[in-house]
Write a protein that holds these residues in place. Structure first.
Motif, short mmCIF file in Angstrom:
data_model
loop_
_atom_site.label_atom_id
_atom_site.label_comp_id
_atom_site.label_asym_id
_atom_site.label_seq_id
_atom_site.Cartn_x
_atom_site.Cartn_y
_atom_site.Cartn_z
N ASP A 70 -1.03 -5.71 -37.61
CA ASP A 70 -0.55 -6.35 -38.83
C ASP A 70 -1.77 -6.76 -39.63
OD1 ASP A 70 1.17 -7.38 -40.75
OD2 ASP A 70 2.28 -8.62 -39.33
N ILE A 71 -1.56 -7.07 -40.90
CA ILE A 71 -2.64 -7.60 -41.72
C ILE A 71 -2.24 -8.97 -42.23
CG2 ILE A 71 -3.68 -5.41 -42.39
CD1 ILE A 71 -2.14 -5.59 -45.03
N CYS A 72 -3.23 -9.81 -42.47
CA CYS A 72 -2.99 -11.17 -42.93
C CYS A 72 -4.22 -11.64 -43.69
CB CYS A 72 -2.68 -12.09 -41.75
SG CYS A 72 -3.94 -12.07 -40.47
N ASP A 73 -4.09 -12.77 -44.37
CA ASP A 73 -5.21 -13.41 -45.05
C ASP A 73 -5.30 -14.83 -44.50
OD1 ASP A 73 -7.17 -14.43 -46.69
OD2 ASP A 73 -6.23 -13.80 -48.56
N LEU A 124 -8.62 -9.41 -46.32
CA LEU A 124 -7.58 -9.27 -45.31
C LEU A 124 -8.16 -9.13 -43.92
CD1 LEU A 124 -5.13 -6.88 -47.18
CD2 LEU A 124 -5.02 -9.36 -46.97
N GLU A 125 -7.49 -9.75 -42.96
CA GLU A 125 -7.83 -9.61 -41.55
C GLU A 125 -6.84 -8.65 -40.90
OE1 GLU A 125 -9.95 -12.95 -42.95
OE2 GLU A 125 -7.77 -12.89 -42.88
N LEU A 126 -7.31 -7.97 -39.87
CA LEU A 126 -6.48 -7.07 -39.08
C LEU A 126 -6.13 -7.77 -37.78
CD1 LEU A 126 -5.32 -4.24 -38.26
CD2 LEU A 126 -7.61 -3.72 -37.40
N PHE A 127 -4.84 -7.87 -37.49
CA PHE A 127 -4.36 -8.44 -36.22
C PHE A 127 -3.98 -7.29 -35.31
CE2 PHE A 127 -0.50 -9.43 -33.75
CZ PHE A 127 -1.03 -10.37 -32.89
N VAL A 128 -4.47 -7.34 -34.07
CA VAL A 128 -4.12 -6.33 -33.07
C VAL A 128 -3.56 -7.06 -31.85
CG1 VAL A 128 -4.95 -4.42 -31.64
CG2 VAL A 128 -6.03 -4.87 -33.86
N LYS A 129 -2.35 -6.69 -31.45
CA LYS A 129 -1.75 -7.23 -30.24
C LYS A 129 -1.98 -6.23 -29.12
CE LYS A 129 2.75 -7.12 -29.47
NZ LYS A 129 4.20 -7.39 -29.54
N ARG A 176 -2.16 -10.22 -25.85
CA ARG A 176 -3.33 -11.00 -26.26
C ARG A 176 -3.61 -10.73 -27.74
NH1 ARG A 176 -4.55 -13.84 -21.75
NH2 ARG A 176 -4.27 -12.64 -19.86
N PRO A 177 -4.02 -11.77 -28.51
CA PRO A 177 -4.28 -11.61 -29.94
C PRO A 177 -5.76 -11.32 -30.23
CG PRO A 177 -4.24 -13.94 -29.38
CD PRO A 177 -3.98 -13.18 -28.10
N PHE A 178 -6.00 -10.37 -31.12
CA PHE A 178 -7.35 -10.07 -31.59
C PHE A 178 -7.31 -9.97 -33.11
CE2 PHE A 178 -7.20 -8.50 -27.29
CZ PHE A 178 -8.43 -8.88 -26.77
N PHE A 179 -8.30 -10.56 -33.78
CA PHE A 179 -8.40 -10.50 -35.23
C PHE A 179 -9.74 -9.89 -35.62
CE2 PHE A 179 -5.23 -13.71 -34.51
CZ PHE A 179 -4.34 -13.55 -35.55
N PHE A 180 -9.71 -8.99 -36.61
CA PHE A 180 -10.91 -8.31 -37.08
C PHE A 180 -10.97 -8.37 -38.59
CE2 PHE A 180 -9.65 -6.34 -33.11
CZ PHE A 180 -10.84 -6.26 -32.41
N ASN A 181 -12.19 -8.32 -39.12
CA ASN A 181 -12.41 -8.11 -40.55
C ASN A 181 -12.85 -6.67 -40.73
OD1 ASN A 181 -13.45 -11.35 -40.62
ND2 ASN A 181 -12.03 -10.63 -42.16
N PHE A 182 -12.41 -6.04 -41.82
CA PHE A 182 -12.86 -4.70 -42.19
C PHE A 182 -13.85 -4.86 -43.34
CE2 PHE A 182 -12.42 -0.83 -44.75
CZ PHE A 182 -12.80 0.10 -43.80
#
Length: 190
Positions: free
Chosen positions: A47-50, A57-62, A76-82
């Motif tokens: 998913d993407i979020c701010d 925008l941040e990228l959420f990876v489950k 487990r939650p992981f958040f990344f910036n592109f």
């Protein structure tokens, strides 16, 4: 953004619609910004979020996995910036507290920042918890009561609407500080 799976491989693909072709979406109207083979992660969802309300925008990876200090295999939650054609870790915490089924992102306070709403899995049911990004990690904002089952969440008129057994219910953040919780709306009369 999508996960592409083929022959036991998973790829993370990030595309951008070419501005001159707006309204003519097809596989040929997109520019590929990023492609990476991510089979080792076996992502369950993206998913993407701010989280900061800055328009980045941040990228959420489950990901369903164990960790060194938490050997149970759970989501487990992981958040990344592109940025500059690459993904950079923003937050790679191992949990939000409860093991969770899913995460949803809503600009709850209408200030441009998305809050994270987690549907947590407990031995005796499920509950929703709310979290806000605080520069280095997440601040816990409140949680609902425990329900036998909670389905998808969406933004409601005043808060967050959850699918529950027998219908849907809107929830709002109510109270201050440690006394804040996610309660059913309208509030029950005392």
């Amino acid at each position: 953004m999508q996960i592409y799976r083929r022959a036991g491989q998973s790829w993370l693909l990030i595309d951008r619609l070419r501005p001159e072709l707006a309204g003519q979406e097809s596989s040929f109207s997109c520019e590929r910004l990023y492609a990476k083979e991510i089979s080792v992660l076996d992502p369950q969802s993206l998913d993407i979020c701010d989280l900061e309300g800055d328009g980045v925008l941040e990228l959420f990876v489950k990901v369903k996995k164990s960790t060194t200090y938490h050997p149970e295999c759970i989501n487990r939650p992981f958040f990344f910036n592109f940025h500059d054609d690459g993904l950079y870790a923003k937050w790679t915490g191992s949990t939000f507290g409860d093991p969770f089924q899913d995460a949803y992102f809503f600009d709850y306070f209408e200030d441009g920042r998305d809050l994270v709403f987690i549907v947590g899995l407990l031995p005796d049911g499920m509950r929703i918890s709310a979290h806000a990004w605080q520069g280095f990690g997440f601040q816990f904002l409140g949680e609902s009561s425990i329900y036998p089952w909670i389905g998808r969440l969406h933004k409601g008129e005043r808060g967050i609407v959850a699918e529950l057994e027998g219908g849907s219910q809107e929830f709002i953040l109510y109270g201050q500080g440690k006394d804040r919780s996610l309660v059913e709306w309208p509030l029950a009369e005392n």
